[in-house]
Design an enzyme around this catalytic site. Structure first.
Site, short mmCIF file in Angstrom:
data_model
loop_
_atom_site.label_atom_id
_atom_site.label_comp_id
_atom_site.label_asym_id
_atom_site.label_seq_id
_atom_site.Cartn_x
_atom_site.Cartn_y
_atom_site.Cartn_z
CG HIS A 73 -47.20 -2.11 13.06
ND1 HIS A 73 -47.27 -1.36 11.97
CD2 HIS A 73 -47.99 -1.59 13.96
CE1 HIS A 73 -48.13 -0.26 12.43
NE2 HIS A 73 -48.36 -0.52 13.83
CB SER A 118 -25.96 15.57 -9.95
OG SER A 118 -26.39 14.66 -11.04
CB ILE A 166 -10.15 6.39 -1.73
CG1 ILE A 166 -8.88 6.68 -2.39
CG2 ILE A 166 -11.20 7.48 -1.70
CD1 ILE A 166 -8.05 7.90 -1.91
CD GLU A 211 -2.66 1.80 0.44
OE1 GLU A 211 -2.47 2.94 -0.12
OE2 GLU A 211 -3.36 0.94 -0.15
NE ARG A 212 -0.82 5.54 -4.86
CZ ARG A 212 -1.13 5.94 -6.22
NH1 ARG A 212 -0.36 5.77 -7.03
NH2 ARG A 212 -2.43 6.29 -6.45
CE LYS A 228 -21.75 7.77 2.82
NZ LYS A 228 -20.50 8.36 2.28
#
Length: 464
Positions: A443, A181, A42, A35-36, A52
């Site tokens: 419910h 978008s 990301i 992994e660099r 989030k």
């Protein structure tokens, strides 16, 4: 220096790569991952997770402003942008170290550095300690993708931002232009709009959220406009004139070009695969529009070389990458995994209201020659939605009229990113409308709308 030997080498430690490495280790393979930049890639460091966290802050602010609707009092409502960003970065850091712990626990060798493939079965890694050579019969490319930059619209980190700048903003935009978008563009538009920016979204296609069902896109657009956003569809930013503290955008729409001035621009016009500098062309790897071409099981056509996740093409989603990681690891370990079906992968957008979908849109189903039945159920007909004060939303289901197969499901409204998984499981299990109608939904829950939408496709909805 002698090469270190492994059973499998994974290049990239994002949600595709680190999952492939862990699954490979579970199956008894000796695995190395290169992994660099950041463990978790990301998604975890600059994408899915920190966005989030920021959107959650915006959501709570949105509810604070609505306190009176719930019989509550909240005075002096405001926010501290630096604190919002700090929380988001803290969440990313916690998960980043969690990935490191998981790789260590599974005895995966981690090398932080830049990888190249000088020959089949061989990986050269440039680390801060110098060059290292690794060898393995199986190499998995999980190098991901980066933001696409259009000529003239390049980010500078000051006036024009990519998603990275938008996640660590140098200031709060007052008047913001979002170009594109898709999920990334709309999520940032939603975040900054909730925090009080004057937001304009420009989309080159005929509607925002262009991969979604047209009815859902239209519903979302209406909600965004009600929140004060300006939406410009079938429009294109032709030029950005950068001044001191402001940008003048030349926006072409309907054959006319108009100028508008903004203090900030976020460019979210798609992604390009990270295929450069690896030596792939010399190995004979086929690359199409910046993405590695593979078969459904991730094989590149070059012996022992696989590609997964964003670098292997659409859909560009972390959960697709992870699932492909497991699939390829099982294949390398001698198993017979099922290929990942892109049509059974859900897409989720965490704007306000949320948008989620799986399978075919109504238009795609018709285009593919299906005779269809469509069911719809609005949030206003659901007791839990009304109790939550979330009456704006829609659940839509598309069925094959002949077989009752669920072709697609599309939702907009509160918590639909959590609800969609019910339909994902239904598609995976090849359930029919009959199975779904016979299922008892608890419910009061939002999930009851999923039941009613199925019933509605056969004219049997009870509560609407």
């Amino acid at each position: 220096m002698e090469a270190q030997r492994f059973d499998m080498i994974v290049i990239g430690a994002g949600p595709g790569g680190y999952v492939a490495a862990i699954r490979g280790a579970q199956l008894g393979l000796k695995v190395a991952v290169v992994e660099r930049e950041h463990l978790g890639g990301i998604c975890l460091n600059w994408g899915c997770i920190p966005t989030k966290a920021m959107l959650r802050s915006a959501e709570i602010l949105h509810y604070m402003h609505r306190a009176a609707e719930y019989g509550l009092k909240a005075d002096g409502i405001g926010y501290d942008l630096d604190a919002v960003v700090k929380r988001s970065r803290g969440v990313a850091k916690q998960l980043n170290s969690g990935v490191g712990h998981l790789l260590k626990k599974n005895k995966v060798t981690v090398l932080m550095g830049q990888a190249t493939l000088p020959a089949p079965g061989r990986v050269s890694v440039t680390t801060d300690k110098g060059e290292q050579t690794l060898e393995a019969p199986a190499i998995v490319l999980a190098t991901g993708a980066r933001a696409r930059e259009l000529p003239g619209l390049e980010a500078d980190g000051d006036l024009v931002w990519t998603y990275k700048h938008a996640l660590t903003p140098p200031r709060m935009p007052k008047k913001l232009l979002v170009i594109g978008s898709g999920a990334i563009g709309i999520e940032f538009a939603s975040f900054y709009n909730t925090l009080g920016a004057d937001v304009t979204v420009v989309e080159v296609m005929d509607r925002i959220l262009p991969v979604e069902d047209a009815e859902i896109s239209a519903f979302a657009k209406k909600a965004f406009e009600k929140q004060g956003m300006t939406i410009r569809e079938q429009a294109m930013v032709k030029q950005l004139e950068r001044g001191k503290g402001s940008v003048t955008a030349h926006i072409e729409q309907g054959g006319k070009t108009a100028k508008d001035t903004f203090d900030t621009v976020i460019s979210a016009v798609g992604i390009v695969g990270n295929v450069e500098g690896l030596g792939l062309e010399a190995l004979g790897v086929r690359i199409d529009r910046s993405h590695v071409v593979t078969d459904p099981l991730g094989r590149t056509g070059v012996e022992g070389l696989y590609a997964i996740g964003d670098v292997a093409g659409a859909p560009w989603l972390a959960h697709k990458a992870s699932h492909e990681g497991v699939m390829v690891a099982e294949l390398v370990a001698g198993g017979h995994p099922h290929a990942v079906d892109p049509k059974s992968i859900a897409g989720c957008t965490y704007c306000h209201p949320q948008v989620a979908s799986v399978g075919l849109t109504e238009a795609q189903a018709i285009e593919q020659g299906y005779e269809i039945r469509v069911g719809r159920f609005p949030f206003i007909g659901n007791g839990k939605a009304i109790a939550l004060g979330e009456q704006e939303g829609l659940v839509k289901t598309v069925f094959d009229a002949k077989t009752g197969a669920l072709l697609g499901a599309h939702m907009v409204g509160a918590e639909v990113t959590e609800l969609i998984q019910g339909y994902v499981v239904a598609r995976q299990l090849e359930t029919t409308e009959e199975d779904l109608m016979q299922t008892v939904f608890p419910h009061p829950t939002l999930s009851e709308m999923m039941h009613e939408s199925v019933l509605d496709a056969w004219g049997r909805a009870i509560h609407f």
